[in-house]
Design a protein around this motif. Sequence first.
Motif, mmCIF file in Angstrom:
data_model
loop_
_atom_site.group_PDB
_atom_site.id
_atom_site.type_symbol
_atom_site.label_atom_id
_atom_site.label_comp_id
_atom_site.label_asym_id
_atom_site.label_seq_id
_atom_site.Cartn_x
_atom_site.Cartn_y
_atom_site.Cartn_z
ATOM 1 N N THR A 117 0.812 -1.224 0.000
ATOM 2 C CA THR A 117 0.000 0.000 0.000
ATOM 3 C C THR A 117 0.845 1.274 0.000
ATOM 4 O O THR A 117 0.300 2.377 0.088
ATOM 5 C CB THR A 117 -0.928 0.017 1.230
ATOM 6 O OG1 THR A 117 -0.134 -0.064 2.429
ATOM 7 C CG2 THR A 117 -1.899 -1.164 1.185
ATOM 8 N N PHE A 118 2.153 1.139 -0.142
ATOM 9 C CA PHE A 118 3.046 2.307 -0.051
ATOM 10 C C PHE A 118 2.957 3.165 -1.316
ATOM 11 O O PHE A 118 2.726 2.650 -2.418
ATOM 12 C CB PHE A 118 4.480 1.827 0.140
ATOM 13 C CG PHE A 118 5.462 2.920 0.471
ATOM 14 C CD1 PHE A 118 5.441 3.546 1.704
ATOM 15 C CD2 PHE A 118 6.411 3.323 -0.464
ATOM 16 C CE1 PHE A 118 6.345 4.537 2.014
ATOM 17 C CE2 PHE A 118 7.315 4.325 -0.165
ATOM 18 C CZ PHE A 118 7.283 4.928 1.072
ATOM 19 N N ASP A 119 3.147 4.469 -1.156
ATOM 20 C CA ASP A 119 3.199 5.386 -2.293
ATOM 21 C C ASP A 119 4.635 5.439 -2.811
ATOM 22 O O ASP A 119 5.459 6.198 -2.305
ATOM 23 C CB ASP A 119 2.728 6.782 -1.877
ATOM 24 C CG ASP A 119 2.805 7.789 -3.027
ATOM 25 O OD1 ASP A 119 3.039 7.356 -4.186
ATOM 26 O OD2 ASP A 119 2.637 8.999 -2.772
ATOM 27 N N PHE A 120 4.925 4.624 -3.823
ATOM 28 C CA PHE A 120 6.298 4.534 -4.324
ATOM 29 C C PHE A 120 6.707 5.762 -5.131
ATOM 30 O O PHE A 120 7.873 5.883 -5.525
ATOM 31 C CB PHE A 120 6.458 3.266 -5.172
ATOM 32 C CG PHE A 120 6.360 2.007 -4.365
ATOM 33 C CD1 PHE A 120 7.409 1.606 -3.562
ATOM 34 C CD2 PHE A 120 5.207 1.238 -4.393
ATOM 35 C CE1 PHE A 120 7.326 0.444 -2.812
ATOM 36 C CE2 PHE A 120 5.103 0.074 -3.656
ATOM 37 C CZ PHE A 120 6.165 -0.323 -2.858
ATOM 38 N N GLY A 121 5.762 6.668 -5.378
ATOM 39 C CA GLY A 121 6.128 7.918 -6.029
ATOM 40 C C GLY A 121 7.110 8.736 -5.207
ATOM 41 O O GLY A 121 7.763 9.639 -5.728
ATOM 42 N N ALA A 150 6.420 -7.441 -8.641
ATOM 43 C CA ALA A 150 5.485 -6.922 -9.643
ATOM 44 C C ALA A 150 4.089 -7.500 -9.479
ATOM 45 O O ALA A 150 3.099 -6.868 -9.865
ATOM 46 C CB ALA A 150 6.015 -7.228 -11.041
ATOM 47 N N ALA A 151 3.985 -8.687 -8.894
ATOM 48 C CA ALA A 151 2.697 -9.362 -8.759
ATOM 49 C C ALA A 151 1.862 -8.862 -7.589
ATOM 50 O O ALA A 151 0.718 -9.292 -7.420
ATOM 51 C CB ALA A 151 2.915 -10.868 -8.608
ATOM 52 N N TYR A 154 3.884 -2.971 -9.136
ATOM 53 C CA TYR A 154 4.265 -3.244 -10.523
ATOM 54 C C TYR A 154 4.844 -1.996 -11.180
ATOM 55 O O TYR A 154 5.906 -2.039 -11.817
ATOM 56 C CB TYR A 154 3.061 -3.739 -11.320
ATOM 57 C CG TYR A 154 3.311 -3.739 -12.807
ATOM 58 C CD1 TYR A 154 4.102 -4.702 -13.400
ATOM 59 C CD2 TYR A 154 2.790 -2.720 -13.608
ATOM 60 C CE1 TYR A 154 4.353 -4.683 -14.763
ATOM 61 C CE2 TYR A 154 3.042 -2.694 -14.973
ATOM 62 C CZ TYR A 154 3.820 -3.669 -15.542
ATOM 63 O OH TYR A 154 4.085 -3.640 -16.884
ATOM 64 N N GLN A 155 4.160 -0.860 -11.056
ATOM 65 C CA GLN A 155 4.633 0.376 -11.670
ATOM 66 C C GLN A 155 5.969 0.815 -11.074
ATOM 67 O O GLN A 155 6.833 1.337 -11.786
ATOM 68 C CB GLN A 155 3.589 1.478 -11.513
ATOM 69 C CG GLN A 155 2.309 1.256 -12.306
ATOM 70 C CD GLN A 155 2.533 1.261 -13.803
ATOM 71 O OE1 GLN A 155 3.538 1.769 -14.312
ATOM 72 N NE2 GLN A 155 1.572 0.708 -14.556
ATOM 73 N N ALA A 156 6.158 0.584 -9.779
ATOM 74 C CA ALA A 156 7.433 0.942 -9.141
ATOM 75 C C ALA A 156 8.570 0.081 -9.678
ATOM 76 O O ALA A 156 9.673 0.578 -9.952
ATOM 77 C CB ALA A 156 7.321 0.788 -7.628
ATOM 78 N N PRO A 204 -1.508 -10.728 -16.624
ATOM 79 C CA PRO A 204 -0.111 -10.642 -16.193
ATOM 80 C C PRO A 204 0.882 -10.788 -17.340
ATOM 81 O O PRO A 204 1.993 -10.265 -17.265
ATOM 82 C CB PRO A 204 0.026 -11.793 -15.192
ATOM 83 C CG PRO A 204 -1.050 -12.747 -15.557
ATOM 84 C CD PRO A 204 -2.186 -11.906 -16.067
ATOM 85 N N LYS A 205 0.491 -11.464 -18.423
ATOM 86 C CA LYS A 205 1.436 -11.703 -19.516
ATOM 87 C C LYS A 205 1.954 -10.396 -20.104
ATOM 88 O O LYS A 205 3.154 -10.230 -20.336
ATOM 89 C CB LYS A 205 0.772 -12.537 -20.604
ATOM 90 C CG LYS A 205 0.341 -13.921 -20.171
ATOM 91 C CD LYS A 205 -0.341 -14.661 -21.316
ATOM 92 C CE LYS A 205 -0.873 -16.003 -20.870
ATOM 93 N NZ LYS A 205 -1.560 -16.723 -21.964
ATOM 94 N N THR A 206 1.053 -9.467 -20.369
ATOM 95 C CA THR A 206 1.456 -8.182 -20.954
ATOM 96 C C THR A 206 2.358 -7.418 -20.010
ATOM 97 O O THR A 206 3.365 -6.815 -20.425
ATOM 98 C CB THR A 206 0.212 -7.336 -21.290
ATOM 99 O OG1 THR A 206 -0.582 -8.051 -22.238
ATOM 100 C CG2 THR A 206 0.610 -5.990 -21.867
ATOM 101 N N ARG A 207 2.044 -7.445 -18.731
ATOM 102 C CA ARG A 207 2.847 -6.718 -17.747
ATOM 103 C C ARG A 207 4.242 -7.331 -17.618
ATOM 104 O O ARG A 207 5.249 -6.618 -17.571
ATOM 105 C CB ARG A 207 2.126 -6.700 -16.407
ATOM 106 C CG ARG A 207 0.807 -5.921 -16.443
ATOM 107 C CD ARG A 207 0.030 -6.082 -15.142
ATOM 108 N NE ARG A 207 -1.258 -5.415 -15.208
ATOM 109 C CZ ARG A 207 -1.465 -4.129 -14.934
ATOM 110 N NH1 ARG A 207 -0.444 -3.371 -14.575
ATOM 111 N NH2 ARG A 207 -2.662 -3.592 -15.014
ATOM 112 N N ILE A 208 4.305 -8.658 -17.565
ATOM 113 C CA ILE A 208 5.604 -9.319 -17.469
ATOM 114 C C ILE A 208 6.418 -9.072 -18.741
ATOM 115 O O ILE A 208 7.644 -8.870 -18.677
ATOM 116 C CB ILE A 208 5.418 -10.822 -17.220
ATOM 117 C CG1 ILE A 208 4.737 -11.050 -15.866
ATOM 118 C CG2 ILE A 208 6.761 -11.546 -17.257
ATOM 119 C CD1 ILE A 208 4.287 -12.484 -15.637
ATOM 120 N N HIS A 209 5.752 -9.057 -19.880
ATOM 121 C CA HIS A 209 6.424 -8.744 -21.141
ATOM 122 C C HIS A 209 7.138 -7.400 -21.054
ATOM 123 O O HIS A 209 8.296 -7.255 -21.463
ATOM 124 C CB HIS A 209 5.404 -8.734 -22.274
ATOM 125 C CG HIS A 209 5.959 -8.276 -23.591
ATOM 126 N ND1 HIS A 209 6.078 -6.933 -23.931
ATOM 127 C CD2 HIS A 209 6.429 -8.969 -24.666
ATOM 128 C CE1 HIS A 209 6.593 -6.827 -25.136
ATOM 129 N NE2 HIS A 209 6.815 -8.045 -25.605
#
Length: 341
Positions: free
Chosen positions: A116-120, A141-142, A148-150, A183-188
């Motif tokens: 839940t952390f704000d990685f920004g 990422a999962a 994932y974005q971080a 998840p496939k697109t994200r892992i790609h």
Amino acid sequence: MTAPGSVFCFGELLIRLTATGHACLSELPVLQPFVGGAEANVAAGLATLGHRVEMVSVAPENALGDAALQELRRRRVGTDYVCRADGRMGLYFLTPGAVHRASDIVYDRKDSAFATFDFGALDWRALLKGAGCLHVSGVTAALGEAAYQAALAAMKTARDLGVMVSYDGNFRPKLWAEWSADPKTRIHDLLQEADLVFAGHKDISLVFGQSFSGEDDPQAREKQAADVAFALIPNLKIMASTTRTQFSADRNQLQGHAFSRNETCHSRVYDLERIVDRIGGGDAFAAGFLDGALRKQPLTTCVQRAIAAACLKHAQPGDLCLVRPGDLDRFDDGSGFDVRR
């Protein structure tokens, strides 16, 4: 101030609670705690092998967070970049396998302080400037969109700065299923940023939709997967993996594989009997391989140190890889089983 060339490992710190006495979790047995987490395991492994390592993570502001940080510091892993926040510690529960009963894991990580952390708030450019390597895994990422974005931002920034990017596939369908239908697109997208990927044929098949033949020839099968990976991941320089044959929960065979765009290496097959703890074996492999890569060793040396670390980890309880340089040097030289007096 971070020492130049340090390895940065980004991921969640966890506490594992393990059923003792070969009992199943459903019996509510005595539970043995261990500190771990995919990236933390690699961090401890590299630090034990003599590298400067910094953990980038989030720990709750409570006694469990304190315990996790103390364990990392005890293993000489830097914790200056571990943020403290309100929330809970990520946990997972393990029923160890025995004979023909498979191991089983129950995750309890939802809404943890990390998830839940704000990685920004993390300035990846300032953090990674001058670093030697960034290591991230698919477990991080999962955990949710923010994590994932971080992870993706960290990898992109490292690439832009010329820092080596190491990514371990570590596909965890139970975690992805909680929030992502794709998840496939994200892992790609994560794979496209990596220089060094720890992944096998199943990971490449998952992302790129290709199947690979050769159940009786794992070396050929992993080579087919590596060829596809090099064709479809332009930045990829090295791909490494293990293949495991399981006769029972207590007896496995393990072999290491490594590929560059012009070289193929395989370790011999190692028998692992009376396994103490296999959790973290893949992270130990990654730590051993990165140890060789960071020291600019030949690919054959990297895969040999990796498989040595992985095999030796199976003889250690807990998640962390605590194999020392001498252990890797002596592995396979004929003196490994002698009593050291």
